[in-house]
Write a protein that holds these residues in place. Structure first.
Motif, PDB file in Angstrom:
ATOM      1  N   PRO A 281      18.011  38.363  25.474  1.00  0.00           N
ATOM      2  CA  PRO A 281      19.300  37.682  25.249  1.00  0.00           C
ATOM      3  C   PRO A 281      20.404  38.704  25.025  1.00  0.00           C
ATOM      4  O   PRO A 281      20.169  39.800  24.503  1.00  0.00           O
ATOM      5  N   LYS A 282      21.592  38.343  25.427  1.00  0.00           N
ATOM      6  CA  LYS A 282      22.737  39.235  25.244  1.00  0.00           C
ATOM      7  C   LYS A 282      23.382  38.989  23.888  1.00  0.00           C
ATOM      8  O   LYS A 282      23.490  37.848  23.428  1.00  0.00           O
ATOM      9  N   ASP A 283      23.821  40.113  23.245  1.00  0.00           N
ATOM     10  CA  ASP A 283      24.565  40.039  21.985  1.00  0.00           C
ATOM     11  C   ASP A 283      23.821  39.252  20.905  1.00  0.00           C
ATOM     12  O   ASP A 283      24.385  38.388  20.227  1.00  0.00           O
ATOM     13  N   ASN A 284      22.517  39.547  20.772  1.00  0.00           N
ATOM     14  CA  ASN A 284      21.725  38.872  19.741  1.00  0.00           C
ATOM     15  C   ASN A 284      21.589  39.828  18.550  1.00  0.00           C
ATOM     16  O   ASN A 284      20.870  40.835  18.615  1.00  0.00           O
ATOM     17  N   GLU A 285      22.271  39.529  17.452  1.00  0.00           N
ATOM     18  CA  GLU A 285      22.324  40.435  16.299  1.00  0.00           C
ATOM     19  C   GLU A 285      20.959  40.582  15.637  1.00  0.00           C
ATOM     20  O   GLU A 285      20.567  41.681  15.229  1.00  0.00           O
ATOM     21  N   SER A 288      18.847  42.947  17.599  1.00  0.00           N
ATOM     22  CA  SER A 288      19.345  44.315  17.441  1.00  0.00           C
ATOM     23  C   SER A 288      18.923  44.904  16.100  1.00  0.00           C
ATOM     24  O   SER A 288      18.515  46.068  16.010  1.00  0.00           O
ATOM     25  N   GLU A 289      19.023  44.110  15.041  1.00  0.00           N
ATOM     26  CA  GLU A 289      18.615  44.582  13.719  1.00  0.00           C
ATOM     27  C   GLU A 289      17.112  44.851  13.674  1.00  0.00           C
ATOM     28  O   GLU A 289      16.648  45.806  13.054  1.00  0.00           O
ATOM     29  N   PHE A 290      16.325  43.993  14.343  1.00  0.00           N
ATOM     30  CA  PHE A 290      14.871  44.138  14.339  1.00  0.00           C
ATOM     31  C   PHE A 290      14.444  45.459  14.978  1.00  0.00           C
ATOM     32  O   PHE A 290      13.641  46.216  14.407  1.00  0.00           O
TER      33      PHE A 290
END
Length: 306
Positions: A281-285, A288-290
């Motif tokens: 997915p795009k722009d999935n915070e 990204s944190e994971f």
């Protein structure tokens, strides 16, 4: 006929090949079909044919050379009233020819003598069979078929030159460039209609491709489906089916759906080969944190030496 050698224009010691060659040349020139208004040519044609018949028979030729028979094959010194079971045919101008008991095969002489046209049932024009009248011209068509329709052999409707429509059953093993012949669906001619020649063109598909009899598909799956595994709906040429994704699947893993490909020429069908493609997915915070805090020492490129 006075002398068979003179009639054919060959020497007394001529070979069989020379005799055949001389006769072929004269027969082509003197044949009754080419000299319908020239009875002399027809009479001479009869003489050269009798000469050929005699000289090609080794026994008769030897008898003639020894003076035992005359040029007509009769015992020397005796008349001949004719009619010993032979078959007769009348050519142009009423000239009578005898070709009954000689046993000579004229097929090799008259085959192709007149450019491959009509061939007589005997060499003298009697009961001649003319070439059959030509059929009409063939008509070519280019039929575009959708990918799925080609895979499932869906009937295709085609409009002919005369405006009539036909529903075609596609053949098993159909592929790009396959040709179908529709007998009698071409243009009219004196000998009947020609044929329609239909060349198949298979349109491309947005996500299916063909590999022989198989259908290939790159299937997008989510990261969650790849990690945990899932049962998902997958499109096929026959309609959607359920497919089990094994847990821990990588991008590029190929799964097989049997008998979901093209129909084979012999029997059965190919398969559908489903290649899994993980999409993120795009722009999935949260994702990204994971991965930011994920400490993973595995090198997925280790097998490549880098």
């Amino acid at each position: 006929m006075a002398d068979p050698y003179q009639a054919l224009g060959v020497a007394k010691g001529a070979s069989e090949k020379e005799i055949k060659s001389a006769y072929r040349k004269l027969a082509k020139e003197l044949h009754p079909d080419r000299n319908k208004d020239n009875p002399k040519a027809t009479e001479r044609f009869s003489d050269v044919t009798k000469a050929y018949d005699l000289l090609l028979d080794k026994d008769k030729r030897a008898q003639f050379d020894r003076g035992e028979i005359d040029a007509d094959g009769n015992p020397a010194g005796f008349g001949f009233a004719g009619g010993q079971g032979g078959a007769y045919s009348r050519g142009a101008g009423g000239q009578q020819f005898d070709f009954g008991n000689s046993g000579t095969d004229f097929g090799d002489i008259f085959e192709g003598l007149f450019g491959g046209g009509g061939r007589s049932s005997n060499p003298f024009g009697s009961r001649q069979r003319s070439a059959p009248p030509p059929k009409g011209a063939n008509v070519s068509y280019r039929l575009k078929v959708e990918f799925i329709a080609a895979a499932t052999l869906e009937k295709q409707r085609i409009t002919l030159e005369d405006g009539k429509t036909i529903d075609l059953s596609l053949p098993k093993g159909v592929e790009e460039g396959t040709q179908m012949r529709l007998g009698g669906k071409g243009r009219q001619g004196p000998g009947g209609n020609g044929d329609a020649i239909v060349t198949i063109h298979i349109n491309s598909h947005p996500f299916y491709e063909r590999d022989g009899d198989n259908v290939t598909l790159e299937l997008p799956i989510s990261l969650k489906e790849a990690v945990e595994g899932a049962k998902i709906k997958v499109p096929t040429v026959d309609g959607p089916v359920m497919l089990s994704i094994p847990a821990g699947s990588d991008s590029g893993k190929t799964l097989r759906l049997k008998n979901k490909g093209f129909h084979k020429k012999t029997s059965g069908r190919g398969d559908q080969l489903v290649t899994l493609m993980i999409t993120l997915p795009k722009d999935n915070e949260k994702l990204s944190e994971f991965v930011k805090d994920w400490d993973n020492d595995d090198n997925p490129r280790a097998d490549m030496g880098v």
